[in-house]
Design an enzyme around this catalytic site. Structure first.
Site, PDB file in Angstrom:
ATOM      1  N   CYS A   1     -78.755  47.508 -44.045  1.00 54.55           N
ATOM      2  CA  CYS A   1     -79.877  48.434 -44.267  1.00 54.55           C
ATOM      3  C   CYS A   1     -80.505  48.234 -45.642  1.00 54.55           C
ATOM      4  CB  CYS A   1     -79.376  49.872 -44.119  1.00 54.55           C
ATOM      5  SG  CYS A   1     -80.667  51.103 -44.373  1.00 54.55           S
TER       6      CYS A   1
ATOM      7  N   GLU B   1     -90.181  57.708 -48.302  1.00 55.69           N
ATOM      8  CA  GLU B   1     -91.051  57.204 -47.256  1.00 55.69           C
ATOM      9  C   GLU B   1     -90.949  58.071 -46.023  1.00 55.69           C
ATOM     10  OE1 GLU B   1     -90.123  53.012 -46.878  1.00 55.69           O
ATOM     11  OE2 GLU B   1     -91.528  52.795 -48.523  1.00 55.69           O
TER      12      GLU B   1
ATOM     13  N   GLY C   1     -81.951  57.917 -46.629  1.00 56.71           N
ATOM     14  CA  GLY C   1     -80.915  58.876 -46.999  1.00 56.71           C
ATOM     15  C   GLY C   1     -80.012  59.281 -45.847  1.00 56.71           C
ATOM     16  N   GLU C   2     -78.941  59.971 -46.213  1.00 61.27           N
ATOM     17  CA  GLU C   2     -77.978  60.462 -45.234  1.00 61.27           C
ATOM     18  C   GLU C   2     -78.091  62.004 -45.229  1.00 61.27           C
ATOM     19  OE1 GLU C   2     -75.835  59.628 -42.799  1.00 61.27           O
ATOM     20  OE2 GLU C   2     -75.399  61.761 -42.815  1.00 61.27           O
TER      21      GLU C   2
ATOM     22  N   SER D   1     -74.922  57.104 -35.887  1.00 57.82           N
ATOM     23  CA  SER D   1     -75.067  55.650 -36.014  1.00 57.82           C
ATOM     24  C   SER D   1     -73.696  55.014 -35.832  1.00 57.82           C
ATOM     25  CB  SER D   1     -75.645  55.303 -37.392  1.00 57.82           C
ATOM     26  OG  SER D   1     -76.942  55.842 -37.514  1.00 57.82           O
ATOM     27  N   LEU D   2     -73.483  54.441 -34.674  1.00 61.13           N
ATOM     28  CA  LEU D   2     -72.171  53.872 -34.340  1.00 61.13           C
ATOM     29  C   LEU D   2     -72.072  52.448 -34.898  1.00 61.13           C
ATOM     30  CD1 LEU D   2     -69.531  54.334 -32.741  1.00 61.13           C
ATOM     31  CD2 LEU D   2     -70.688  53.432 -30.723  1.00 61.13           C
TER      32      LEU D   2
ATOM     33  N   SER E   1     -79.970  62.111 -37.563  1.00 63.62           N
ATOM     34  CA  SER E   1     -79.029  61.010 -37.402  1.00 63.62           C
ATOM     35  C   SER E   1     -78.087  60.962 -38.599  1.00 63.62           C
ATOM     36  CB  SER E   1     -79.799  59.688 -37.288  1.00 63.62           C
ATOM     37  OG  SER E   1     -78.890  58.618 -37.195  1.00 63.62           O
TER      38      SER E   1
ATOM     39  N   CYS F   1     -74.565  50.892 -45.913  1.00 65.31           N
ATOM     40  CA  CYS F   1     -74.484  50.087 -44.688  1.00 65.31           C
ATOM     41  C   CYS F   1     -75.025  48.692 -45.017  1.00 65.31           C
ATOM     42  CB  CYS F   1     -75.303  50.730 -43.571  1.00 65.31           C
ATOM     43  SG  CYS F   1     -74.709  52.383 -43.168  1.00 65.31           S
TER      44      CYS F   1
ATOM     45  N   CYS G   1     -86.766  50.891 -38.642  1.00 61.14           N
ATOM     46  CA  CYS G   1     -85.430  51.385 -39.011  1.00 61.14           C
ATOM     47  C   CYS G   1     -84.781  50.450 -40.019  1.00 61.14           C
ATOM     48  CB  CYS G   1     -84.500  51.401 -37.803  1.00 61.14           C
ATOM     49  SG  CYS G   1     -85.014  52.470 -36.503  1.00 61.14           S
TER      50      CYS G   1
ATOM     51  N   CYS H   1     -80.132  55.955 -50.737  1.00 60.95           N
ATOM     52  CA  CYS H   1     -78.998  56.316 -49.884  1.00 60.95           C
ATOM     53  C   CYS H   1     -77.710  55.806 -50.522  1.00 60.95           C
ATOM     54  CB  CYS H   1     -79.168  55.707 -48.495  1.00 60.95           C
ATOM     55  SG  CYS H   1     -77.928  56.311 -47.320  1.00 60.95           S
TER      56      CYS H   1
HETATM   57  N1  SAH Z   1     -78.261  57.702 -42.765  1.00 64.84           N
HETATM   58  C1  SAH Z   1     -78.542  58.161 -41.433  1.00 64.84           C
HETATM   59  C2  SAH Z   1     -80.013  58.319 -41.173  1.00 64.84           C
HETATM   60  C3  SAH Z   1     -80.794  57.004 -41.154  1.00 64.84           C
HETATM   61  S1  SAH Z   1     -81.197  56.640 -39.513  1.00 64.84           S
HETATM   62  C4  SAH Z   1     -77.862  57.253 -40.432  1.00 64.84           C
HETATM   63  O1  SAH Z   1     -77.354  56.205 -40.820  1.00 64.84           O
HETATM   64  O2  SAH Z   1     -77.806  57.589 -39.251  1.00 64.84           O
HETATM   65  C5  SAH Z   1     -81.621  54.981 -39.624  1.00 64.84           C
HETATM   66  C6  SAH Z   1     -81.089  54.194 -38.437  1.00 64.84           C
HETATM   67  O3  SAH Z   1     -81.493  52.831 -38.600  1.00 64.84           O
HETATM   68  C7  SAH Z   1     -79.581  54.193 -38.381  1.00 64.84           C
HETATM   69  O4  SAH Z   1     -79.141  54.308 -37.054  1.00 64.84           O
HETATM   70  C8  SAH Z   1     -79.215  52.821 -38.929  1.00 64.84           C
HETATM   71  O5  SAH Z   1     -77.984  52.361 -38.419  1.00 64.84           O
HETATM   72  C9  SAH Z   1     -80.376  51.983 -38.469  1.00 64.84           C
HETATM   73  N2  SAH Z   1     -80.632  50.816 -39.300  1.00 64.84           N
HETATM   74  C10 SAH Z   1     -80.328  50.640 -40.605  1.00 64.84           C
HETATM   75  N3  SAH Z   1     -80.707  49.429 -41.020  1.00 64.84           N
HETATM   76  C11 SAH Z   1     -81.276  48.809 -39.967  1.00 64.84           C
HETATM   77  C12 SAH Z   1     -81.883  47.532 -39.776  1.00 64.84           C
HETATM   78  N4  SAH Z   1     -81.992  46.663 -40.766  1.00 64.84           N
HETATM   79  N5  SAH Z   1     -82.369  47.245 -38.565  1.00 64.84           N
HETATM   80  C13 SAH Z   1     -82.306  48.147 -37.551  1.00 64.84           C
HETATM   81  N6  SAH Z   1     -81.767  49.363 -37.677  1.00 64.84           N
HETATM   82  C14 SAH Z   1     -81.238  49.690 -38.863  1.00 64.84           C
END
Ligand code: SAH
Length: 425
Positions: free
Chosen positions: A183, A96, A227-228, A280-281, A257, A180, A399, A176
């Site tokens: 996600c 996507e 993906g990462e 992504s903290l 990211s 997390c 996101c 991915c």
């Molecule tokens: N894998 C990488 C790139 C993806 S960025 C990473 O984790 O940074 C996607 C962003 O959306 C990340 O900051 C992630 O923490 C955030 N995210 C994931 N699931 C989400 C959700 N359900 N609602 C809001 N943000 C989310």
């Protein structure tokens, strides 16, 4: 060098095209002609590369060389203008890619501000604060004006009227592996890495569909889709270079990211051509982070923050930290104070994202008041913090919502339109 081993021009960089051209006994400037045709004019067939002599084109075609551009399979348009594309590749896999037509000046976190530092004053607590507060009324006016105009306008006209505001969010893997807990993409697991050509292909397909072209149209790019990126590091880096050298998108307009693949953060700092860094903290202490992001067991906060502190920032560059707020889980004032402590002294900003919900996700979205309180605590501690406005939630484009949803029935909003993809004009 023998016959070219690949049949697709898409994804080949300057050196690889030079090798292909020289293997065919053609002068070296043909490599640049192919590069321009594939990445800037975005031709779909070798036959269309009109700068090449007919004989060379035929030779390429006979030896099985194709352009191999990515194909848009489906397109979902949100009520807020966001477009979610399902982009398919040769092996039947798809990812996507999301087009966000304009920023609103307030969320400053979707990448729409990615290139602003060239025009704005230096980042930092006071600069960032002043900008967001100062720009708010202007942004609201622009929003109003844009809403009135959009219906009668072509996408390219809209992009030109909102220079520097359109953003493409691209994927780096099919699915991915990071897992997390909040996600939706994680539920897919990882199917495979994307090649550099497939990463760049998403950008070219969307640019073509929207009728826009960098550098005339200022397009921002975020590697924040499925993906990462740092688990597909080589292809991601090659794609970044192609995006700069081939497609013409400036480095400062791109942000990658990572969930926190610490060794790759170190490698990334040493790259000569690279996007900006976002991390992504999502949690303020190790116990919480390990629960929400299991990769924290391998690379904990101490390691992550050490990598962030060692990261060689360029002039006017800062690190972005994303923080997904989960109601009652990581959104307390105490969590905010812990985050401020972790980030103390770093040249950074925080983008707060209230959870975008989805089926199978066992968390809740915090109230606006709670999000605002979290932001206030961070700002009070001198950390620039912004709340990201959700985009395209109604079409599963926000996101953490990217999981190749195609069934209209499971969309939470009735106004979802699924546009079956007509062949591109
Ligand atoms: N894998 C990488 C790139 C993806 S960025 C990473 O984790 O940074 C996607 C962003 O959306 C990340 O900051 C992630 O923490 C955030 N995210 C994931 N699931 C989400 C959700 N359900 N609602 C809001 N943000 C989310």
């Amino acid at each position: 060098m023998g016959e070219p081993t690949t049949s697709s021009l898409f994804g080949l960089d300057r050196e690889e095209l030079a090798a292909l051209v020289s293997a065919a006994g053609e002068p070296s400037y043909r490599a640049k002609q192919i590069m321009d045709a594939v990445y800037r004019q975005r031709v779909e067939t070798v036959e269309e590369i009109s700068t090449l002599p007919q004989g060379f084109r035929e030779k390429l075609i006979h030896s099985g060389v194709q352009v191999g551009a990515a194909r848009i399979e489906k397109k979902f348009v949100s009520v807020d203008g966001t477009v979610r594309y399902l982009i398919g590749f040769g092996d039947g896999q798809s990812v996507e890619t999301v087009w966000m037509p304009e920023g609103d000046g307030g969320e400053a976190g979707d990448g729409s501000e990615a290139g602003d530092e060239a025009e704005d004053s230096s980042p930092g607590t006071s600069g960032a604060k002043a900008r967001s507060e100062k720009d708010e009324p202007i942004a609201a006016l622009k929003r109003c004006a844009t809403q009135k105009q959009t219906e009668s306008q072509k996408p390219q006209d809209r992009a030109r009227q909102n220079p520097g505001r359109s953003t493409i969010c691209i994927s780096s893997q099919v699915g991915c592996a990071v897992d997390c807990q909040f996600c939706l993409t994680a539920l897919l697991g990882v199917k495979r890495n994307l090649t550099a050509g497939e990463i760049v292909g998403q950008v070219c397909a969307v640019l073509k569909d929207q009728g826009v072209s960098p550098p005339e149209d200022r397009i921002n790019l975020v590697f924040m889709g499925m993906g990462e990126p740092f688990l597909n590091y080589e292809n991601f880096i090659k794609a970044s270079r192609l995006l700069v050298e081939g497609v013409g998108i400036a480095e400062r307009r791109m942000t990658v990211s990572t969930a926190g693949i610490v060794p790759r953060i170190h490698d990334f700092g040493g790259e000569t051509i690279r996007p900006k860094l976002a991390i992504s903290l999502n949690a303020s202490n190790d116990a919480l982070r390990t629960r929400l992001m299991p990769l924290n067991k391998k690379w904990n906060l101490e390691m992550l923050m050490a990598a962030a502190r060692a990261f060689p920032l360029r002039t006017r560059e800062w690190i972005t930290f994303e923080y997904v707020l989960l109601g009652g889980v990581n959104d307390t004032p105490e969590n905010a104070r812990e985050v401020a402590e972790l980030l103390r002294g770093l040249r950074c900003k925080v983008n707060l994202i209230a959870l975008n919900p989805g089926p199978g996700i066992d968390f809740t979205t915090p109230s606006e008041e709670r999000v605002a309180a979290f932001q206030k605590t961070l700002r009070g501690a001198g950390i620039p913090a912004f709340v990201r406005r959700p985009r395209g939630r109604d079409i599963y484009a926000a996101c953490g919502q990217l999981k190749r949803t195609v069934a209209v029935a499971i969309s939470p909003e009735p106004q979802l339109q699924s546009i079956s993809l007509a062949p591109q004009e």
